[in-house]
Enzyme design. Sequence first.
Site, PDB file in Angstrom:
ATOM      1  N   ASN A 104      32.433  45.559  44.951  1.00  0.00           N
ATOM      2  CA  ASN A 104      33.809  45.107  44.596  1.00  0.00           C
ATOM      3  C   ASN A 104      34.251  45.056  46.318  1.00  0.00           C
ATOM      4  O   ASN A 104      35.088  46.265  46.478  1.00  0.00           O
ATOM      5  CB  ASN A 104      33.924  46.061  43.022  1.00  0.00           C
ATOM      6  N   CYS A 156      42.815  42.651  42.427  1.00  0.00           N
ATOM      7  CA  CYS A 156      41.433  41.884  42.701  1.00  0.00           C
ATOM      8  C   CYS A 156      41.801  40.729  41.796  1.00  0.00           C
ATOM      9  O   CYS A 156      40.549  39.727  41.959  1.00  0.00           O
ATOM     10  CB  CYS A 156      40.659  42.775  41.659  1.00  0.00           C
ATOM     11  N   HIS A 173      35.520  36.939  39.735  1.00  0.00           N
ATOM     12  CA  HIS A 173      35.709  38.570  40.335  1.00  0.00           C
ATOM     13  C   HIS A 173      34.515  39.173  40.172  1.00  0.00           C
ATOM     14  O   HIS A 173      34.073  39.639  39.125  1.00  0.00           O
ATOM     15  CB  HIS A 173      37.254  39.035  40.170  1.00  0.00           C
TER      16      HIS A 173
END
Length: 333
Positions: free
Chosen positions: A288, A117, A258
């Site tokens: 995500n 990520c 993020h």
Amino acid sequence: MSKKTPFNAYVSAVGHYFPEKVITNKHFESYLDTTDDWIRTRTGISERRYLEKDQPTSYAAVRAARMILEKRGISAKEIDLIIITTVTPDMFYPSTAARVQNELGAKCWGFDLSAACSGFIFGLNTAAQFIENGTCKKVLLIGADKMSSIANMEDRNTCVLFGDGAAGFLLEPTEDKTIGVMDALLHMDGSGGEFLCQPGGGSLNPPTHETVDKKMHFVHQEGKVVFREAVKGMADISVEIMEKNGLTSEDVAFLVPHQANLRIIQATADRMGVSLDKVMININKYGNTTSCTIPSCISEHFYEGKVKKGDNLILSSFGAGFTWGSILLKWAI
Ligand code: UT7
């Protein structure tokens, strides 16, 4: 803070691609012990997009790249370097960058970068250095992931969280040292590896019937541990980069976090003293998407006319590794 390099790297164009197929929370309700309400209140996600089975990560990356090239008005042949940040490469090798290069008709070199990520943040700092030292004039950086290819669709703890997409930047040099990638703080702590990983399929656990039966080729996450570390890691690093560069919340146009969980995003904004209207959020629409979250937020906001030349953007991430970091980007277009 001015860098002691001949150039600064600035973002000269931005683009994104999300697949057409929308997967709503109702889809998971239909076959798992979960609810739309649980997913929305615990994560902030309402829906996500999935690539089709025959569309690999490069399919999305190429489309984001084409948007970037079109917006900049240049041909693929002008690119000097392609960096793809991903944890879902089309295959282990050749790199997804090579496949993207071929499809675009580019003539440059390139490589994949894996930092989960935090991939896009790590990639941006890497890409910037090729520009800052004068090695490259045009670097294409794309964060792309097909998380649906590694999510266990029978595991309610993880499958509801992820989506597919690609987004990125074209980076170019400028002698104006007051714009572009201004500062980066990056960290890694491999002792957190077991809490968020894809244990099977690599050289540690090569694919066998057993690794597949044990579902080791899917995302494994201990959500609570990662959540706790992410709240701390992302909030601390975001505050640190602000303070290091003498910025107050007034000076920050946008926090670009993020997108793993809306509650982590809110906690980070709170710690920075930044109000939620100055936080880029698209987790509700896409879930995500790992490497794609940060550049897609910026691209969407930019084309909606919300990001202006001179804006201070603070990009922050936390993810598998553990990896985390923050970049101060002064918007230049
Ligand atoms: O992108 C990389 C970094 N990743 C992250 O930052 C993710 C960090 N973690 C999280 O976002 C959260 O931990 C999750 C969204 C994954 C989970 O939320 P939580 O509030 O931490 O829930 P939990 O794991 O503590 O689970 C609470 C309960 C459990 O049930 P029991 O054991 O209390 O009976 C889970 O089994 O919620 C259950 N649960 C669900 N219930 C309905 C977990 N997933 C679901 C679900 N639907 N989809």
